[in-house]
Design a protein around this motif. Structure first.
Motif, short mmCIF file in Angstrom:
data_model
loop_
_atom_site.label_atom_id
_atom_site.label_comp_id
_atom_site.label_asym_id
_atom_site.label_seq_id
_atom_site.Cartn_x
_atom_site.Cartn_y
_atom_site.Cartn_z
N GLY A 174 37.84 -33.53 18.57
CA GLY A 174 37.07 -34.65 18.07
C GLY A 174 35.77 -34.84 18.84
N ASP A 175 34.97 -35.78 18.37
CA ASP A 175 33.68 -36.06 19.00
C ASP A 175 33.87 -36.67 20.39
N GLY A 176 34.92 -37.49 20.55
CA GLY A 176 35.19 -38.04 21.88
C GLY A 176 35.67 -36.93 22.81
N ASP A 177 36.59 -36.15 22.31
CA ASP A 177 37.16 -35.02 23.03
C ASP A 177 36.06 -34.04 23.48
N VAL A 200 34.03 -29.32 15.42
CA VAL A 200 34.19 -30.70 15.89
C VAL A 200 34.38 -31.62 14.69
N PHE A 201 35.51 -32.32 14.68
CA PHE A 201 35.81 -33.30 13.64
C PHE A 201 35.09 -34.59 14.06
N ASN A 202 33.90 -34.79 13.51
CA ASN A 202 33.04 -35.86 14.03
C ASN A 202 33.14 -37.11 13.15
N ASN A 203 34.03 -38.01 13.56
CA ASN A 203 34.17 -39.29 12.84
C ASN A 203 33.44 -40.42 13.56
N GLU A 204 32.65 -40.05 14.56
CA GLU A 204 31.77 -40.99 15.27
C GLU A 204 32.53 -42.11 15.98
N ASN A 205 33.79 -41.86 16.31
CA ASN A 205 34.54 -42.84 17.11
C ASN A 205 35.78 -42.19 17.71
N TYR A 206 36.37 -42.89 18.68
CA TYR A 206 37.65 -42.48 19.24
C TYR A 206 38.73 -43.07 18.33
N ALA A 207 39.19 -42.30 17.37
CA ALA A 207 40.04 -42.87 16.33
C ALA A 207 41.49 -43.06 16.78
N LEU A 208 42.06 -42.04 17.44
CA LEU A 208 43.48 -42.15 17.80
C LEU A 208 43.73 -43.37 18.69
MG MG Z 1 36.51 -39.01 16.92
#
Ligand code: MG
Ligand code: TPP
Ligand code: SF4
Length: 200
Positions: A86-89, A112-120
């Motif tokens: 992810g983007d945070g990762d 990179v799965f970029n959802n622009e936030n720390y989703a989990l």
């Molecule tokens: Mg993310």
């Protein structure tokens, strides 16, 4: 045989579904069979992707996907290696690894799965959260400007660094195929929906 969908842990409407379908289709169309490939992931909603794609897989530590994938490629160069996170990762805790993986230029596909936030962890701001976006950690709007990972990768000598959109499925699949066939390090930064936390 149980379907991989049986144990899926993503929310309805999550962009992660489209990204892994594009990855699966890309492998299939390139004729890369499950015993010839490994998907290494980090920790996050995106980190679960490695569980849902047939073949060798490793769900590693948050921020450490690239060093793990690098070790796999060095010891098993015959495998097609894909690193997903992810983007945070990838762009916060894993940032140092990202830049040096670009410089090292070892053959692997980095998505990179970029959802622009720390989703989990339920929607905190990440390094790609847009200015003004309201998140759990920026309740009055994000004041820290996001950076451009594709430009940063190019600055670090990455020769295949592109942005893709999970909603443009055919283009995304083709980009993944091109990246897999690129014989060096490749970055695909994929914009994705996160209906639970990305509301901008
Ligand atoms: Mg993310
Ligand atoms: C070393 C470490 N720090 C923090 C965490 C907690 N943690 C788990 S997932 C996550 C955020 C994931 O965000 P991202 O990488 O963007 O993935 P997403 O869930 O959005 O797909 C964090 C901070 C952890 N597991 N390990
Ligand atoms: S929280 Fe967001 S990224 Fe995670 S599974 Fe749900 S929609 Fe997808």
């Amino acid at each position: 045989m149980r379907s991989w969908l049986t144990n899926i842990q993503w929310c309805p409407g999550c962009g992660d579904f489209l990204i892994i379908m594009a990855i699966k289709n890309a492998f299939k169309e390139l004729g890369i069979e499950s015993h010839q490939r490994v998907v290494v992931s980090g920790v996050g909603c995106s980190g679960k992707a490695s569980q849902y794609i047939d073949g060798y897989a490793a769900e590693t530590l948050h921020g450490r996907t690239l060093p793990f994938a690098t070790g796999v490629k060095i010891t098993k160069p015959e495998l097609t290696v894909m690193a997903v996170w992810g983007d945070g990762d990838g762009y916060w805790i894993g940032m140092g690894h990202f830049i040096h993986a670009c410089r090292r230029d070892i053959d692997m596909t980095y998505i990179v799965f970029n959802n622009e936030n720390y989703a989990l962890t339920t929607g905190q701001a990440s390094p790609t959260t847009p200015l003004g976006a309201k998140t759990k950690t920026t309740p009055t709007g994000n004041t820290i400007a996001p950076f451009d990972p594709v430009e940063l990768a190019k600055q670090a000598w990455c020769r295949f660094a592109v942005r893709a959109d999970s909603l443009k499925f055919a283009e995304l699949k083709q980009t993944i195929k091109d990246a897999i066939q690129h014989p060096w390090f490749s970055l695909i930064d994929v914009t994705q929906a996160c209906p639970s936390f990305k509301r901008w």
